[in-house]
Design an enzyme around this catalytic site. Structure first.
Site, PDB file in Angstrom:
ATOM      1  N   CYS A   1       0.863  -1.184   0.000  1.00 31.43           N
ATOM      2  CA  CYS A   1       0.000   0.000   0.000  1.00 31.43           C
ATOM      3  C   CYS A   1       0.902   1.238   0.000  1.00 31.43           C
ATOM      4  O   CYS A   1       2.124   1.134   0.116  1.00 31.43           O
ATOM      5  CB  CYS A   1      -0.849  -0.009   1.267  1.00 31.43           C
ATOM      6  SG  CYS A   1       0.201  -0.021   2.746  1.00 31.43           S
TER       7      CYS A   1
ATOM      8  N   HIS B   1       5.653  -5.009   8.701  1.00 28.09           N
ATOM      9  CA  HIS B   1       5.712  -6.387   9.187  1.00 28.09           C
ATOM     10  C   HIS B   1       5.954  -7.360   8.038  1.00 28.09           C
ATOM     11  O   HIS B   1       5.044  -8.019   7.535  1.00 28.09           O
ATOM     12  CB  HIS B   1       4.424  -6.743   9.937  1.00 28.09           C
ATOM     13  CG  HIS B   1       4.363  -6.143  11.310  1.00 28.09           C
ATOM     14  ND1 HIS B   1       3.183  -5.897  11.976  1.00 28.09           N
ATOM     15  CD2 HIS B   1       5.355  -5.756  12.153  1.00 28.09           C
ATOM     16  CE1 HIS B   1       3.451  -5.362  13.164  1.00 28.09           C
ATOM     17  NE2 HIS B   1       4.761  -5.268  13.298  1.00 28.09           N
TER      18      HIS B   1
ATOM     19  N   HIS C   1       4.022   1.822  11.736  1.00 29.66           N
ATOM     20  CA  HIS C   1       2.945   1.557  12.704  1.00 29.66           C
ATOM     21  C   HIS C   1       2.737   2.700  13.687  1.00 29.66           C
ATOM     22  O   HIS C   1       1.731   2.737  14.390  1.00 29.66           O
ATOM     23  CB  HIS C   1       3.266   0.282  13.493  1.00 29.66           C
ATOM     24  CG  HIS C   1       3.692  -0.841  12.613  1.00 29.66           C
ATOM     25  ND1 HIS C   1       5.019  -1.131  12.361  1.00 29.66           N
ATOM     26  CD2 HIS C   1       2.976  -1.719  11.895  1.00 29.66           C
ATOM     27  CE1 HIS C   1       5.083  -2.150  11.526  1.00 29.66           C
ATOM     28  NE2 HIS C   1       3.872  -2.519  11.223  1.00 29.66           N
TER      29      HIS C   1
ATOM     30  N   CYS D   1       2.640   5.865   9.051  1.00 28.11           N
ATOM     31  CA  CYS D   1       1.714   6.075   7.935  1.00 28.11           C
ATOM     32  C   CYS D   1       0.785   7.244   8.260  1.00 28.11           C
ATOM     33  O   CYS D   1       0.236   7.320   9.361  1.00 28.11           O
ATOM     34  CB  CYS D   1       0.889   4.813   7.674  1.00 28.11           C
ATOM     35  SG  CYS D   1      -0.317   5.080   6.362  1.00 28.11           S
TER      36      CYS D   1
ATOM     37  N   GLU E   1       0.855  -0.989  16.205  1.00 27.14           N
ATOM     38  CA  GLU E   1       0.069   0.220  15.931  1.00 27.14           C
ATOM     39  C   GLU E   1      -0.800   0.584  17.133  1.00 27.14           C
ATOM     40  O   GLU E   1      -0.931   1.764  17.486  1.00 27.14           O
ATOM     41  CB  GLU E   1      -0.812   0.007  14.693  1.00 27.14           C
ATOM     42  CG  GLU E   1      -1.626   1.253  14.375  1.00 27.14           C
ATOM     43  CD  GLU E   1      -2.660   1.020  13.275  1.00 27.14           C
ATOM     44  OE1 GLU E   1      -2.358   0.289  12.316  1.00 27.14           O
ATOM     45  OE2 GLU E   1      -3.763   1.572  13.395  1.00 27.14           O
TER      46      GLU E   1
ATOM     47  N   THR F   1      -6.013   0.720  11.935  1.00 28.15           N
ATOM     48  CA  THR F   1      -6.177   0.895  10.482  1.00 28.15           C
ATOM     49  C   THR F   1      -6.314  -0.419   9.717  1.00 28.15           C
ATOM     50  O   THR F   1      -6.924  -0.459   8.660  1.00 28.15           O
ATOM     51  CB  THR F   1      -4.965   1.626   9.878  1.00 28.15           C
ATOM     52  OG1 THR F   1      -3.788   0.890  10.216  1.00 28.15           O
ATOM     53  CG2 THR F   1      -4.881   3.042  10.366  1.00 28.15           C
TER      54      THR F   1
ATOM     55  N   SER G   1      -0.995  -7.840  10.799  1.00 29.61           N
ATOM     56  CA  SER G   1      -2.418  -7.796  11.144  1.00 29.61           C
ATOM     57  C   SER G   1      -3.294  -7.873   9.894  1.00 29.61           C
ATOM     58  O   SER G   1      -4.225  -8.672   9.812  1.00 29.61           O
ATOM     59  CB  SER G   1      -2.712  -6.508  11.917  1.00 29.61           C
ATOM     60  OG  SER G   1      -4.087  -6.364  12.131  1.00 29.61           O
ATOM     61  N   ASN G   2      -2.977  -7.050   8.889  1.00 26.17           N
ATOM     62  CA  ASN G   2      -3.869  -7.019   7.725  1.00 26.17           C
ATOM     63  C   ASN G   2      -3.830  -8.333   6.955  1.00 26.17           C
ATOM     64  O   ASN G   2      -4.828  -8.750   6.377  1.00 26.17           O
ATOM     65  CB  ASN G   2      -3.554  -5.805   6.841  1.00 26.17           C
ATOM     66  CG  ASN G   2      -2.318  -5.999   6.006  1.00 26.17           C
ATOM     67  OD1 ASN G   2      -2.403  -6.568   4.925  1.00 26.17           O
ATOM     68  ND2 ASN G   2      -1.164  -5.573   6.484  1.00 26.17           N
TER      69      ASN G   2
ATOM     70  N   SER H   1       1.866  -5.429   3.498  1.00 30.07           N
ATOM     71  CA  SER H   1       3.305  -5.309   3.758  1.00 30.07           C
ATOM     72  C   SER H   1       4.120  -6.387   3.028  1.00 30.07           C
ATOM     73  O   SER H   1       5.324  -6.501   3.260  1.00 30.07           O
ATOM     74  CB  SER H   1       3.566  -5.374   5.265  1.00 30.07           C
ATOM     75  OG  SER H   1       2.823  -6.407   5.863  1.00 30.07           O
TER      76      SER H   1
HETATM   77 FE1  SF4 Z   1      -0.853   0.792   4.522  1.00 37.19          FE
HETATM   78 FE2  SF4 Z   1      -1.378   0.609   7.142  1.00 37.19          FE
HETATM   79 FE3  SF4 Z   1      -1.134   2.999   5.968  1.00 37.19          FE
HETATM   80 FE4  SF4 Z   1      -3.234   1.465   5.421  1.00 37.19          FE
HETATM   81  S1  SF4 Z   1      -2.731   2.399   7.385  1.00 37.19           S
HETATM   82  S2  SF4 Z   1      -2.001   2.653   3.935  1.00 37.19           S
HETATM   83  S3  SF4 Z   1      -2.309  -0.589   5.504  1.00 37.19           S
HETATM   84  S4  SF4 Z   1       0.484   1.443   6.199  1.00 37.19           S
END
Ligand code: SF4
Length: 312
Positions: free
Chosen positions: A10, A39, A72, A94, A124, A162, A221-222, A264
């Protein structure tokens, strides 16, 4: 074989990795990074080869050294500790995580009790807890909502980790609204687009596949959420760190495999997974789902490249 789209990196992950790369170019090795920048072990190993040094706490970093905070986010305590050590810090948090911090602080400053929907122990969540003054209640399930002890039920606000997204938090939000009818929610524009898009892509794929493979780190996590969403759609789903974790028996009697990757996970891990599949089944046909176009880009951290590293 169907490849989910979008999948993998992302904008926040691109930004965090590029931040470390630029810091290495600008200051030379070593550049210290608090926590895994994202991660993923492959990403970490590649940056280590270039001279990044990953640590868990700032007291492991030499005084004055160039230091990057991971995507994070970090707590106020970590920021203060870094300042005490005179570290030349570059914050790769982020921007979407930073917005959660800001929203949580706004709730707290206006006298609301803050509820964070997320998983205790995730980097995070630890960072967000340490960015919001006053007590923050972390809930991960509907049952957690039932046991909340809130001093003023009319003044409550919630924010969301997030990497959970609206899809997997809807039940918890409904339970919060039922218990606290006046609760204020996070602005939906702050929900991470990448998490939402990757989860939606898995849901769209689910009706066409017999098994789902998610490429991503076990502590991501994602990536874990993507596997869970596959399972929730009734599709046996596996999370693999890389192709070496694949087991051929997972695909016995299977006609269509779905493949995706967490935010990630670098695309090279997807390519290696496809290569393993092709080694097993030379006639494999790979189709990529059209998916949703992503054109989100985040600016690099502003302070990053005007800094001079202080003497260590
Ligand atoms: Fe990427 Fe996390 Fe930012 Fe979403 S919150 S854009 S998953 S780093």
């Amino acid at each position: 074989m169907l490849l989910a789209n979008p999948r993998g990196f992302c904008a926040g992950v691109h930004r965090a990795i590029e931040t470390v790369e630029r810091a290495l170019d600008a200051f030379g090795a070593p550049v210290y990074v608090r926590h895994e920048i994202v991660h993923n072990q492959r990403v970490v190993a590649d940056l280590e080869k270039r001279g990044a040094v990953f640590v868990e706490e700032v007291d492991e970093i030499p005084l004055g050294a160039v230091t990057v905070f991971s995507a994070h986010g970090v707590s106020k305590r970590v920021e203060a500790d870094a300042e005490t050590r005179g570290l030349a810090t570059i914050d790769a948090t982020c921007p979407l995580v930073s917005r959660v911090h800001t929203q949580g602080r706004r709730f707290a400053q206006s006298g609301h009790t803050v509820i964070l929907i997320g998983h205790v122990g995730h980097a995070e969540v630890e960072g967000t807890l340490g960015q919001i003054p006053g007590p923050v209640h972390v809930v991960a399930t509907v049952d957690d909502v039932k046991t909340l002890q809130i001093p003023d039920p009319d003044r409550v606000g919630y924010v969301i980790q997030t990497t959970l997204s609206v899809i997997d938090t809807s039940d918890i939000i409904a339970a919060l609204k039922a218990r606290f009818p006046l609760i204020k929610g996070q602005d939906t524009r702050d929900i991470c687009y990448a998490t939402h898009n990757r989860q939606s892509a898995v849901i769209e794929l689910a009706g066409q596949i017999d098994v789902l493979v998610v490429v991503g780190a076990y502590n991501s996590s994602n990536s874990n959420r993507l596997r869970e969403i596959g399972e929730a759609q009734g599709v046996p789903s596996y999370l693999i760190a890389d192709a070496s974790a694949l087991q051929k028996s997972w695909f016995d009697g299977v006609r269509a495999i779905g493949l995706t990757a967490g935010a990630s996970a670098p695309e090279v891990l997807v390519e290696e997974t496809l290569a393993q599949f092709r080694q097993w089944w030379s006639e494999l046909v790979v189709d990529e789902v059209a998916g949703r176009l992503e054109d989100v880009q985040f600016k690099l951290p502003t302070m990053a490249f005007g800094l001079s590293p202080k003497a260590g």
